[in-house]
Design an enzyme around this catalytic site. Structure first.
Site, PDB file in Angstrom:
ATOM      1  N   ASP A  46       0.813  -1.221   0.000  1.00  0.00           N
ATOM      2  CA  ASP A  46       0.000   0.000   0.000  1.00  0.00           C
ATOM      3  C   ASP A  46       0.843   1.266   0.000  1.00  0.00           C
ATOM      4  O   ASP A  46       0.315   2.368   0.128  1.00  0.00           O
ATOM      5  CB  ASP A  46      -0.958   0.008   1.193  1.00  0.00           C
ATOM      6  CG  ASP A  46      -0.230   0.020   2.525  1.00  0.00           C
ATOM      7  OD1 ASP A  46       1.028  -0.104   2.528  1.00  0.00           O
ATOM      8  OD2 ASP A  46      -0.890   0.163   3.574  1.00  0.00           O
ATOM      9  N   ARG A 105      11.690  26.147   0.123  1.00  0.00           N
ATOM     10  CA  ARG A 105      11.126  27.323  -0.552  1.00  0.00           C
ATOM     11  C   ARG A 105       9.960  27.929   0.222  1.00  0.00           C
ATOM     12  O   ARG A 105       9.612  29.089   0.018  1.00  0.00           O
ATOM     13  CB  ARG A 105      10.686  26.957  -1.970  1.00  0.00           C
ATOM     14  CG  ARG A 105      11.850  26.830  -2.939  1.00  0.00           C
ATOM     15  CD  ARG A 105      11.407  26.334  -4.294  1.00  0.00           C
ATOM     16  NE  ARG A 105      11.213  24.893  -4.315  1.00  0.00           N
ATOM     17  CZ  ARG A 105      11.009  24.177  -5.417  1.00  0.00           C
ATOM     18  NH1 ARG A 105      10.957  24.788  -6.588  1.00  0.00           N
ATOM     19  NH2 ARG A 105      10.845  22.868  -5.366  1.00  0.00           N
ATOM     20  N   GLN A 106       9.368  27.140   1.123  1.00  0.00           N
ATOM     21  CA  GLN A 106       8.264  27.643   1.936  1.00  0.00           C
ATOM     22  C   GLN A 106       8.807  27.996   3.327  1.00  0.00           C
ATOM     23  O   GLN A 106       8.552  27.307   4.306  1.00  0.00           O
ATOM     24  CB  GLN A 106       7.151  26.594   2.029  1.00  0.00           C
ATOM     25  CG  GLN A 106       6.577  26.202   0.672  1.00  0.00           C
ATOM     26  CD  GLN A 106       5.554  25.106   0.760  1.00  0.00           C
ATOM     27  OE1 GLN A 106       4.486  25.282   1.324  1.00  0.00           O
ATOM     28  NE2 GLN A 106       5.887  23.943   0.213  1.00  0.00           N
ATOM     29  N   HIS A 139      17.986  27.041   0.727  1.00  0.00           N
ATOM     30  CA  HIS A 139      17.356  28.074  -0.096  1.00  0.00           C
ATOM     31  C   HIS A 139      17.371  29.428   0.604  1.00  0.00           C
ATOM     32  O   HIS A 139      17.518  30.469  -0.039  1.00  0.00           O
ATOM     33  CB  HIS A 139      15.921  27.656  -0.427  1.00  0.00           C
ATOM     34  CG  HIS A 139      15.223  28.580  -1.363  1.00  0.00           C
ATOM     35  ND1 HIS A 139      15.649  28.792  -2.654  1.00  0.00           N
ATOM     36  CD2 HIS A 139      14.121  29.373  -1.198  1.00  0.00           C
ATOM     37  CE1 HIS A 139      14.838  29.654  -3.255  1.00  0.00           C
ATOM     38  NE2 HIS A 139      13.912  30.035  -2.390  1.00  0.00           N
ATOM     39  N   ASP A 181      18.507  37.079  -9.783  1.00  0.00           N
ATOM     40  CA  ASP A 181      17.509  37.944  -9.157  1.00  0.00           C
ATOM     41  C   ASP A 181      18.165  38.683  -8.001  1.00  0.00           C
ATOM     42  O   ASP A 181      19.286  38.372  -7.593  1.00  0.00           O
ATOM     43  CB  ASP A 181      16.286  37.138  -8.674  1.00  0.00           C
ATOM     44  CG  ASP A 181      16.669  35.944  -7.816  1.00  0.00           C
ATOM     45  OD1 ASP A 181      17.534  36.094  -6.928  1.00  0.00           O
ATOM     46  OD2 ASP A 181      16.111  34.858  -8.038  1.00  0.00           O
ATOM     47  N   LYS A 204      14.097  40.978 -12.483  1.00  0.00           N
ATOM     48  CA  LYS A 204      12.910  40.486 -13.177  1.00  0.00           C
ATOM     49  C   LYS A 204      11.653  40.994 -12.472  1.00  0.00           C
ATOM     50  O   LYS A 204      11.604  41.088 -11.247  1.00  0.00           O
ATOM     51  CB  LYS A 204      12.907  38.959 -13.256  1.00  0.00           C
ATOM     52  CG  LYS A 204      12.932  38.243 -11.915  1.00  0.00           C
ATOM     53  CD  LYS A 204      13.160  36.754 -12.104  1.00  0.00           C
ATOM     54  CE  LYS A 204      13.252  36.047 -10.748  1.00  0.00           C
ATOM     55  NZ  LYS A 204      13.800  34.710 -10.855  1.00  0.00           N
TER      56      LYS A 204
END
Length: 336
Positions: A46, A105-106, A139, A181, A204
């Site tokens: 499963d 990233r969060q 990050h 960036d 950007k």
């Protein structure tokens, strides 16, 4: 308790080739064979994860090699369940070696009713019994503060600097480092200082998420061999567009050095068909066959750096000393 506590490496399924490379490098450093701990990390029918360790790890200094890359949820659960198995087997210390830290990233709330997933993952890691984290190029550096356990954040820029000096050894005066960036300026400036090169920035602007309305280059790139540096490449859309804009502003070549090659969706095809002369990735995320076969993508090894970092942690020596070129250079001699 063992008379001599040895560093032992156990690997999940996220990037086993890297774990095996780290074990081989440690064997060279120690002058004795270092093998991965015999274990199985499998699935029930499963999809539930099952872990069984076949060796005695009581009192041992354990290092779990596991990136939380795609599939991120499965690889994260493998890490947590392996840590639980080792903790219940009385391992002396458990260190999570996460070459790529997913969910990074969060790291903050940019909108209402959104999670800070990086903090949640940090809590889960500590609760599983992991006592230290070794990772590369988070990050966002502030993620280290989400942990109440020691975090050693390695950097790919020293490896990139060694490779750039080797690849452009007679042309370094023509090289310019470019940040894709404004948020990546600190990372780009660090690499630029290491190779004594000027710095430029791609600014950007987005009209809405996922769509870039305009890109401009801050700095004079005319006649330069430009090196774009970033921490990750996901779908490669922004990177390829930035390369086009840089060339339009007069650069002669555009290369990219990326710490983590997520390379999802159409990324490989985009890079292969782009104006990028080379895209250099590390192997923190196991490269797919498509990545390895792409004509303009190269992979840099991180095993020497991770192996030496594990040895330094085990011996109680400095990890930050590995950021210096005179220390890292001999480790990568004959490799780059």
């Amino acid at each position: 308790m063992p008379t001599v506590i040895e560093p032992k490496i156990i690997s999940g399924n996220a990037n086993r080739p890297l774990a095996e490379s780290v074990a081989r490098r440690m064997s060279l450093y120690r002058g004795m064979s270092v093998n991965l701990v015999d274990a199985r990390v499998e699935r029930f029918n499963d999809g539930e994860i099952f872990v069984e360790v076949f060796e005695n790890v009581r009192g041992e200094d354990m290092y779990i090699m596991q990136s939380t890359s795609n599939p991120a949820n499965d690889n994260l659960m493998e890490l947590l369940i392996m840590a639980d198995a080792l903790r219940r087997s009385s391992a002396s210390r458990i260190t999570a070696v996460m070459p790529y830290f997913g969910y990074a990233r969060q790291d903050r709330r940019t909108k209402a009713r959104t999670p800070i997933s990086a903090k949640l993952v940090a809590n889960m890691i500590a609760e599983a019994g992991i006592e230290r984290v070794l990772t590369m190029d988070l990050h966002a550096a502030q993620i280290q503060g989400f942990f109440d356990i020691p975090v050693d954040n390695l950097y790919a820029s020293p490896i990139f600097a060694l490779d750039i000096k080797n690849q452009f050894k007679d042309q370094l005066e023509d090289v310019m480092v470019v940040s894709p960036d404004v948020g990546g300026v600190a990372r780009a400036r660090e690499l630029a200082k290491r190779i004594n090169a000027p710095l430029s920035i791609v600014d950007k602007r987005r009209e809405k998420p996922g769509e870039i309305a305009e890109m401009t280059v801050i700095g004079n790139v005319e006649g330069k061999k430009c090196i774009v540096v970033d921490d990750m490449c996901d779908t490669a859309g922004t990177l390829c567009k930035a390369a086009e804009v840089i060339l339009e502003h007069g650069a002669t070549e555009v290369h990219a050095y990326i710490s983590h090659g997520v390379m999802s969706g159409p990324a490989v095809e985009r890079v292969s068909n782009s104006v990028l002369k080379t895209l250099v990735l590390t192997d923190t995320i196991q490269p797919t066959d498509a990545v390895k076969n792409a004509p303009n993508i190269r992979i840099l090894p991180t095993a020497p750096l991770f192996a030496q970092s594990i040895m330094n942690i085990w011996n109680g020596h400095s990890v930050s000393s590995l950021f210096e070129t005179d220390v890292l250079g001999p480790i990568y001699e004959g490799i780059l």
